[in-house]
Design a protein around this motif. Structure first.
Motif, PDB file in Angstrom:
ATOM      1  N   ARG A 111       0.838  -1.200   0.000  1.00  8.88           N
ATOM      2  CA  ARG A 111       0.000   0.000   0.000  1.00  8.88           C
ATOM      3  C   ARG A 111       0.874   1.252   0.000  1.00  8.88           C
ATOM      4  O   ARG A 111       0.541   2.252  -0.654  1.00  8.88           O
ATOM      5  CB  ARG A 111      -0.925   0.013   1.214  1.00  8.88           C
ATOM      6  CG  ARG A 111      -1.830   1.241   1.232  1.00  8.88           C
ATOM      7  CD  ARG A 111      -2.525   1.456   2.573  1.00  8.88           C
ATOM      8  NE  ARG A 111      -3.306   2.681   2.549  1.00  8.88           N
ATOM      9  CZ  ARG A 111      -2.818   3.880   2.824  1.00  8.88           C
ATOM     10  NH1 ARG A 111      -1.528   4.017   3.137  1.00  8.88           N
ATOM     11  NH2 ARG A 111      -3.596   4.952   2.791  1.00  8.88           N
ATOM     12  N   ALA A 112       1.974   1.224   0.737  1.00  8.48           N
ATOM     13  CA  ALA A 112       2.880   2.376   0.734  1.00  8.48           C
ATOM     14  C   ALA A 112       3.416   2.635  -0.674  1.00  8.48           C
ATOM     15  O   ALA A 112       3.521   3.785  -1.119  1.00  8.48           O
ATOM     16  CB  ALA A 112       4.027   2.133   1.711  1.00  8.48           C
ATOM     17  N   ARG A 113       3.733   1.569  -1.392  1.00 11.05           N
ATOM     18  CA  ARG A 113       4.186   1.728  -2.774  1.00 11.05           C
ATOM     19  C   ARG A 113       3.053   2.236  -3.663  1.00 11.05           C
ATOM     20  O   ARG A 113       3.275   3.014  -4.590  1.00 11.05           O
ATOM     21  CB  ARG A 113       4.725   0.396  -3.290  1.00 11.05           C
ATOM     22  CG  ARG A 113       5.977  -0.061  -2.562  1.00 11.05           C
ATOM     23  CD  ARG A 113       6.399  -1.461  -2.928  1.00 11.05           C
ATOM     24  NE  ARG A 113       6.500  -1.677  -4.357  1.00 11.05           N
ATOM     25  CZ  ARG A 113       7.358  -2.525  -4.913  1.00 11.05           C
ATOM     26  NH1 ARG A 113       8.216  -3.186  -4.145  1.00 11.05           N
ATOM     27  NH2 ARG A 113       7.366  -2.707  -6.216  1.00 11.05           N
ATOM     28  N   LEU A 114       1.838   1.778  -3.384  1.00 15.48           N
ATOM     29  CA  LEU A 114       0.665   2.245  -4.110  1.00 15.48           C
ATOM     30  C   LEU A 114       0.500   3.759  -3.961  1.00 15.48           C
ATOM     31  O   LEU A 114       0.282   4.477  -4.950  1.00 15.48           O
ATOM     32  CB  LEU A 114      -0.573   1.521  -3.569  1.00 15.48           C
ATOM     33  CG  LEU A 114      -1.940   1.976  -4.051  1.00 15.48           C
ATOM     34  CD1 LEU A 114      -2.187   1.491  -5.468  1.00 15.48           C
ATOM     35  CD2 LEU A 114      -3.035   1.460  -3.115  1.00 15.48           C
ATOM     36  N   VAL A 115       0.614   4.244  -2.739  1.00 10.88           N
ATOM     37  CA  VAL A 115       0.451   5.674  -2.479  1.00 10.88           C
ATOM     38  C   VAL A 115       1.524   6.481  -3.202  1.00 10.88           C
ATOM     39  O   VAL A 115       1.249   7.570  -3.725  1.00 10.88           O
ATOM     40  CB  VAL A 115       0.459   5.941  -0.964  1.00 10.88           C
ATOM     41  CG1 VAL A 115       0.497   7.437  -0.668  1.00 10.88           C
ATOM     42  CG2 VAL A 115      -0.769   5.305  -0.306  1.00 10.88           C
ATOM     43  N   ARG A 116       2.745   5.948  -3.260  1.00  8.10           N
ATOM     44  CA  ARG A 116       3.815   6.676  -3.957  1.00  8.10           C
ATOM     45  C   ARG A 116       3.546   6.794  -5.451  1.00  8.10           C
ATOM     46  O   ARG A 116       3.996   7.736  -6.096  1.00  8.10           O
ATOM     47  CB  ARG A 116       5.164   5.989  -3.714  1.00  8.10           C
ATOM     48  CG  ARG A 116       5.707   6.184  -2.304  1.00  8.10           C
ATOM     49  CD  ARG A 116       7.178   5.865  -2.230  1.00  8.10           C
ATOM     50  NE  ARG A 116       7.468   4.462  -2.442  1.00  8.10           N
ATOM     51  CZ  ARG A 116       7.503   3.542  -1.481  1.00  8.10           C
ATOM     52  NH1 ARG A 116       7.238   3.897  -0.220  1.00  8.10           N
ATOM     53  NH2 ARG A 116       7.771   2.283  -1.748  1.00  8.10           N
TER      54      ARG A 116
END
Length: 319
Positions: free
Chosen positions: A267-272
């Motif tokens: 999810r953190a990669r998704l937000v980036r």
């Protein structure tokens, strides 16, 4: 890709879209794993049913979805001739009637498999649950309801993918319609399924709007849909460890922690990647959805594996 040079087998493989299968296969696998964990053993018969049923169900969903969306798919190809991969019907890969007949045949096969497995495994509810799963999809994309066009299709997909599929496969394994462990995990699965459903409309925002479809992306716009997607997948992942606080009614905390870690990492990669995934930025949207799928499919697979290990380790009895 040159459509005219494709063999018949290649055309059908393309139409079946194997890359999309995990959207249905992963929640089914999770249901099987949780059902086996509750039963304290793995039923080979239920696994065989699950494999055969999923082949039929995926074919039913994928083929009839293309048949139901043929007009808006053709519209998107006209609007963005270089913005998407070839569409099965508009680009002449297969004719509409072939997809309709094959999709209906796959649905009949799913019902037949459920009937046979219900008798063999003493699971009388497999047939009505299968009928419910097929009806949910029919209401989603087929006339007369076509809720993916009228509005509410994402909620229907959430119910089918995040609810009916894991419940059906857990029942095949343990014989309980709603085993406690699955009931505890279901809210997180439902929110992740809704996140996936919302994001699926991002790349079709303008063509869906032009074609009269009422989706989150066409009604709320790109940015709001992305924000909702990111919030839902994060909340869904956090609901798994929250559920573990329910004691014996839920899997132990150590069995859900890996799933939450995997989902939140991606999810953190998704937000980036979110800022680049604007309207009509098809490549950036594809990268955005890859991270979303890794969060949901990776997290759910980790959940299935660890919860199964916990159930077998504890030697739980049938629910």
């Amino acid at each position: 890709m040159r459509v005219e040079s494709m063999s018949p087998g290649a055309r059908w493989l393309y139409a079946l879209k194997p890359a999309s299968w995990p959207k249905v296969l992963v929640p089914a696998l999770c249901g099987q794993a949780v059902g086996a964990a509750v039963a304290g053993r793995i039923s080979a018969g239920a696994l065989a049913f699950g494999a055969l049923w999923m082949i039929a169900d995926v074919a039913f969903v994928v083929l009839l979805n293309d048949w139901g969306d043929r007009e808006v798919d053709a519209l998107k190809r006209r609007m963005f001739p270089d913005g998407s991969s070839p569409k099965t019907i508009p680009d002449g890969i297969l004719p509409a009637h072939a997809l309709l007949l094959a999709g209906l045949g796959a649905g009949a096969a799913a019902l037949l498999v459920a009937w046979g497995a219900g008798a063999a495994l003493d699971r009388p509810l497999l047939l009505p649950l299968t009928a419910l799963a097929l009806l949910v999809f029919a209401a989603y994309t087929l006339p007369p309801l076509r809720l993916n066009y009228r509005g509410g299709g994402e909620l229907l997909e959430m119910a089918g993918v995040g609810g009916v599929l894991p419940l059906l496969h857990a029942y095949a394994q343990c014989g309980a319609l709603a085993p406690a462990w699955l009931a505890a995990l279901l809210p997180g699965l439902l929110l992740c399924a809704l996140a996936s459903a919302l994001a699926s409309g991002l790349s079709d925002e303008q063509s869906d709007r032009a074609g009269g479809k009422r989706t989150a992306a066409t009604l709320l716009g790109n940015a709001a849909t992305r924000r909702a997607t990111e919030a839902l997948v994060g909340l869904g992942a956090l609901l798994w460890p929250a559920a573990s606080l329910l004691g014996d009614a839920a899997p132990p905390p150590w069995s859900v922690a890996p799933a939450t870690a995997v989902a939140l990492c991606f999810r953190a990669r998704l937000v980036r990647r979110s800022a680049a995934a604007v309207t009509n930025a098809f490549a950036a949207q594809a990268a955005y959805k890859r991270e979303l799928h890794r969060a949901i499919w990776g997290g759910t697979t980790a959940l299935a594996a660890a919860v199964l290990a916990a159930g077998l380790r504890a030697g739980r009895g049938a629910a």
